[in-house]
Design a protein around this motif. Structure first.
Motif, mmCIF file in Angstrom:
data_model
loop_
_atom_site.group_PDB
_atom_site.id
_atom_site.type_symbol
_atom_site.label_atom_id
_atom_site.label_comp_id
_atom_site.label_asym_id
_atom_site.label_seq_id
_atom_site.Cartn_x
_atom_site.Cartn_y
_atom_site.Cartn_z
ATOM 1 N N GLY A 121 0.793 -1.215 0.000
ATOM 2 C CA GLY A 121 0.000 0.000 0.000
ATOM 3 C C GLY A 121 0.827 1.267 0.000
ATOM 4 O O GLY A 121 0.342 2.321 -0.420
ATOM 5 N N PHE A 122 2.075 1.185 0.453
ATOM 6 C CA PHE A 122 2.934 2.362 0.480
ATOM 7 C C PHE A 122 3.721 2.481 -0.824
ATOM 8 O O PHE A 122 4.283 1.497 -1.320
ATOM 9 C CB PHE A 122 3.899 2.309 1.664
ATOM 10 C CG PHE A 122 3.248 2.549 2.992
ATOM 11 C CD1 PHE A 122 2.810 3.812 3.346
ATOM 12 C CD2 PHE A 122 3.053 1.509 3.884
ATOM 13 C CE1 PHE A 122 2.197 4.049 4.575
ATOM 14 C CE2 PHE A 122 2.446 1.721 5.117
ATOM 15 C CZ PHE A 122 2.018 2.994 5.455
ATOM 16 N N ASP A 123 3.773 3.696 -1.349
ATOM 17 C CA ASP A 123 4.581 3.985 -2.534
ATOM 18 C C ASP A 123 6.014 4.330 -2.167
ATOM 19 O O ASP A 123 6.901 4.261 -3.035
ATOM 20 C CB ASP A 123 3.974 5.172 -3.301
ATOM 21 C CG ASP A 123 2.547 4.923 -3.721
ATOM 22 O OD1 ASP A 123 2.352 4.221 -4.728
ATOM 23 O OD2 ASP A 123 1.625 5.432 -3.043
ATOM 24 N N TRP A 124 6.236 4.707 -0.928
ATOM 25 C CA TRP A 124 7.527 5.258 -0.494
ATOM 26 C C TRP A 124 7.740 4.854 0.950
ATOM 27 O O TRP A 124 6.805 4.889 1.756
ATOM 28 C CB TRP A 124 7.481 6.775 -0.648
ATOM 29 C CG TRP A 124 8.760 7.512 -0.424
ATOM 30 C CD1 TRP A 124 9.633 7.953 -1.369
ATOM 31 C CD2 TRP A 124 9.296 7.930 0.843
ATOM 32 N NE1 TRP A 124 10.679 8.618 -0.766
ATOM 33 C CE2 TRP A 124 10.497 8.612 0.595
ATOM 34 C CE3 TRP A 124 8.870 7.793 2.159
ATOM 35 C CZ2 TRP A 124 11.283 9.147 1.598
ATOM 36 C CZ3 TRP A 124 9.653 8.319 3.174
ATOM 37 C CH2 TRP A 124 10.838 8.991 2.882
ATOM 38 N N TYR A 125 8.979 4.491 1.324
ATOM 39 C CA TYR A 125 9.207 3.932 2.649
ATOM 40 C C TYR A 125 10.623 4.180 3.125
ATOM 41 O O TYR A 125 11.599 3.849 2.446
ATOM 42 C CB TYR A 125 8.935 2.426 2.608
ATOM 43 C CG TYR A 125 9.258 1.655 3.873
ATOM 44 C CD1 TYR A 125 8.711 2.008 5.102
ATOM 45 C CD2 TYR A 125 10.089 0.539 3.832
ATOM 46 C CE1 TYR A 125 8.990 1.279 6.248
ATOM 47 C CE2 TYR A 125 10.365 -0.209 4.971
ATOM 48 C CZ TYR A 125 9.819 0.169 6.179
ATOM 49 O OH TYR A 125 10.098 -0.555 7.310
ATOM 50 N N PHE A 126 10.732 4.788 4.310
ATOM 51 C CA PHE A 126 11.989 4.897 5.046
ATOM 52 C C PHE A 126 11.734 4.279 6.403
ATOM 53 O O PHE A 126 10.912 4.776 7.179
ATOM 54 C CB PHE A 126 12.414 6.354 5.193
ATOM 55 C CG PHE A 126 13.650 6.550 6.053
ATOM 56 C CD1 PHE A 126 14.908 6.279 5.534
ATOM 57 C CD2 PHE A 126 13.547 7.000 7.360
ATOM 58 C CE1 PHE A 126 16.048 6.453 6.322
ATOM 59 C CE2 PHE A 126 14.675 7.179 8.158
ATOM 60 C CZ PHE A 126 15.929 6.905 7.630
ATOM 61 N N GLY A 127 12.405 3.155 6.692
ATOM 62 C CA GLY A 127 12.046 2.424 7.901
ATOM 63 C C GLY A 127 13.216 1.843 8.651
ATOM 64 O O GLY A 127 14.382 1.977 8.269
ATOM 65 N N LEU A 128 12.875 1.173 9.750
ATOM 66 C CA LEU A 128 13.846 0.534 10.639
ATOM 67 C C LEU A 128 13.674 -0.977 10.485
ATOM 68 O O LEU A 128 12.727 -1.553 11.025
ATOM 69 C CB LEU A 128 13.610 0.955 12.089
ATOM 70 C CG LEU A 128 13.793 2.441 12.401
ATOM 71 C CD1 LEU A 128 12.491 3.215 12.169
ATOM 72 C CD2 LEU A 128 14.237 2.651 13.837
ATOM 73 N N PRO A 129 14.574 -1.644 9.768
ATOM 74 C CA PRO A 129 14.347 -3.038 9.399
ATOM 75 C C PRO A 129 14.643 -4.049 10.494
ATOM 76 O O PRO A 129 14.252 -5.204 10.381
ATOM 77 C CB PRO A 129 15.290 -3.236 8.216
ATOM 78 C CG PRO A 129 16.399 -2.265 8.461
ATOM 79 C CD PRO A 129 15.762 -1.074 9.106
ATOM 80 N N GLY A 130 15.340 -3.659 11.547
ATOM 81 C CA GLY A 130 15.650 -4.596 12.616
ATOM 82 C C GLY A 130 15.188 -4.046 13.947
ATOM 83 O O GLY A 130 14.318 -3.180 14.015
ATOM 84 N N TRP A 131 15.774 -4.544 15.031
ATOM 85 C CA TRP A 131 15.438 -3.985 16.333
ATOM 86 C C TRP A 131 15.761 -2.494 16.317
ATOM 87 O O TRP A 131 16.810 -2.060 15.862
ATOM 88 C CB TRP A 131 16.212 -4.687 17.437
ATOM 89 C CG TRP A 131 16.097 -4.007 18.766
ATOM 90 C CD1 TRP A 131 17.102 -3.517 19.528
ATOM 91 C CD2 TRP A 131 14.883 -3.737 19.483
ATOM 92 N NE1 TRP A 131 16.608 -2.947 20.671
ATOM 93 C CE2 TRP A 131 15.236 -3.064 20.676
ATOM 94 C CE3 TRP A 131 13.535 -3.987 19.229
ATOM 95 C CZ2 TRP A 131 14.290 -2.639 21.618
ATOM 96 C CZ3 TRP A 131 12.590 -3.563 20.156
ATOM 97 C CH2 TRP A 131 12.972 -2.908 21.329
ATOM 98 N N GLN A 132 14.845 -1.662 16.846
ATOM 99 C CA GLN A 132 14.970 -0.214 16.688
ATOM 100 C C GLN A 132 16.113 0.384 17.482
ATOM 101 O O GLN A 132 16.597 1.468 17.154
ATOM 102 C CB GLN A 132 13.663 0.465 17.070
ATOM 103 C CG GLN A 132 13.251 0.272 18.514
ATOM 104 C CD GLN A 132 11.807 0.667 18.740
ATOM 105 O OE1 GLN A 132 10.917 0.321 17.974
ATOM 106 N NE2 GLN A 132 11.553 1.400 19.810
ATOM 107 N N GLY A 133 16.553 -0.279 18.550
ATOM 108 C CA GLY A 133 17.774 0.101 19.226
ATOM 109 C C GLY A 133 17.705 1.379 20.034
ATOM 110 O O GLY A 133 16.665 1.758 20.568
#
Length: 470
Positions: A121-133
């Motif tokens: 559903g998202f066209d664009w994504y900046f994320g945290l792929p592992g444990w957020q730390g």
């Protein structure tokens, strides 16, 4: 009106009490305070589940944990959990909005599986792929499928990339932007030094003296009767600094929209996945921070502030009770989307609070809230809160009018037996409608091979943390 742009702040562990417009006398949150003055503040907004992943799933699917099958936080760093698409059978809010023509972006926390990929559903994504730390560190993010390693403040980087999204949205489409700040999540340390310094001399009048709860605790803090004043003040100051940091970065996004001439055509929503205790009720954290699990007000009450000039009257406070299921329906309502058409077989427990925000409350609005965490289920009315821990308890009944601090448990009081029976019947009726037998939190299994999902008995008290789908 035409479909508005939508900016959804879905923060992590930000309790409503830790915001100026909710009455906190010391925390500095000028952006959120102004947002409330220019829009509507919901005084009694709740999460249906007091822990990250199921709470987020409730808002983004409009359905219960016992329908979706997510009953606890997802450990992204473990492939067994992090690489699984926990929403594979659901139609999500970004999918619905994308189908209605919205250009959809997410900057920040997802925490619903496969965070290394752009969620559907998202066209664009900046994320945290592992444990957020930690909050300020070197971390490898993901930007539209590509790893990006950055060193510094995660709140700042999430904002930087949200600004990039706003600068690149198509001119002929409305946008949906979800911003997932994590600053108010533990550890309550390592925030920006200049912000921590602001609170070094604070009295922290909105945090009660710490008296440890008799139950065993979690959230990385050993249970003990005393902490040094320096230890307590450091945690308090860092948490307040986290709120102020998110607030000043939220201002950057609102300022950019204002400069672009789009702020007043954007529905701005600020909320959190669940609440947070800093020693309130004798524990640190949220619903998974005690054994047995809890549904205290401090764990389930969230901030909820909306702004949309011309649609939402300014400086308005709603006293009715709402939750994340209602937020899902309200966003769909403003976007002109009917989720029942996209998923005709789905049962949705929520109701759009758009009329409440517009100061035209429907006469049949219900102030009863239901929630769950694994095999714990709760029903809350303005008068009573009943918490049932299936199958053998212990259960809680609190008189919220006489005992707003939830200090006196009336569940075993014969004088309140009729109240327990009536509330249990209403609770059972709710989950009879909004629960899938395969995904129900009451479908208990012993998962002893993993210490995060245990069914054990200790001093006669069940220690279930809730179960993932299995």
């Amino acid at each position: 009106m035409t479909s508005p742009n939508i900016l959804l702040f879905l923060t992590d562990d930000h309790g409503a009490w830790a915001t100026g417009c909710y009455g906190n006398a010391e925390v500095q949150s000028p952006t959120l305070n102004q947002l409330a003055r220019e829009g509507v503040r919901f005084a009694h907004a709740f999460t249906p589940s007091p822990v990250c992943s199921p709470a987020r799933a409730c808002l983004l699917t409009g359905r219960t944990p016992s329908q979706v099958g997510i009953h606890d936080w997802i450990q992204d760093s473990e492939p067994e959990f992090g690489d699984h698409d926990w929403l594979r059978d659901e139609v999500t809010l970004p999918e619905l909005l994308h189908g209605a023509g919205y250009y959809c972006g997410l900057s920040g926390k997802w925490h619903l599986g496969r965070a290394q990929e752009t969620p559907r559903g998202f066209d664009w994504y900046f994320g945290l792929p592992g444990w957020q730390g930690d909050h300020i560190e070197t971390y490898t993010y993901v930007l539209n499928g590509q790893p990006v390693t950055l060193t510094g403040n995660k709140t700042g980087f999430i904002t930087d990339h949200a600004l990039r999204f706003l600068d690149t949205t198509p001119a002929d489409r409305p946008f949906f932007l979800q911003v997932g700040y994590i600053a108010t999540h533990s550890p309550y340390a390592n925030q920006e030094p200049d912000l921590v310094a602001r609170y070094r001399g604070a009295a922290f009048r909105d945090i009660p003296p710490y008296t440890p709860h008799p139950w065993r605790q979690n959230e990385g803090f050993p249970q003990r009767a005393t902490w040094t004043d320096e230890e307590l003040r450091s945690r308090y100051a860092n948490y307040y600094a986290a709120v102020t940091d998110m607030d000043r970065h939220a201002a950057r996004l609102l300022d950019r929209l204002r400069a672009q001439g789009r702020l007043d055509s954007t529905l701005v929503i600020y909320t959190s996945d669940h609440g947070l205790a800093l020693g309130h009720n004798g524990f640190w954290g949220k619903g998974n921070s005690t054994r047995p699990l809890n549904m205290y007000e401090i764990s389930i009450q969230v901030p909820l502030i909306l702004r949309l000039p011309g649609e939402i009257p300014a400086d308005h406070v709603v006293a009715r009770c709402v939750d994340h299921y209602d937020s899902f329906q309200a966003i769909c309502d403003w976007a002109g989307v009917d989720p029942a058409r996209a998923a005709p077989s789905a049962q949705y427990p929520g109701r759009s609070y758009r009329p409440l925000a517009q100061h035209t409350p429907p006469p049949d609005w219900s102030d009863t809230i239901c929630g769950e965490y694994g095999d714990l289920r709760m029903i809350r009315t303005p008068h009573y809160k009943l918490v049932r821990r299936y199958p053998h308890g212990p259960d809680d009944l609190f008189d919220l009018r006489a005992d707003p601090g939830e200090r006196t448990n009336l569940a075993d009081d014969p004088a309140h037996a009729a109240t327990v029976r009536a509330l249990t019947a209403d609770l059972d009726a709710f989950y009879a409608r909004y629960s899938d037998p395969v995904h129900s939190g009451l479908r208990v299994k012993a998962l002893r091979q993993h210490n995060r999902h245990v069914e054990a008995w200790r001093d006669g008290i069940r220690e279930a943390r809730g179960l993932q789908r299995y």
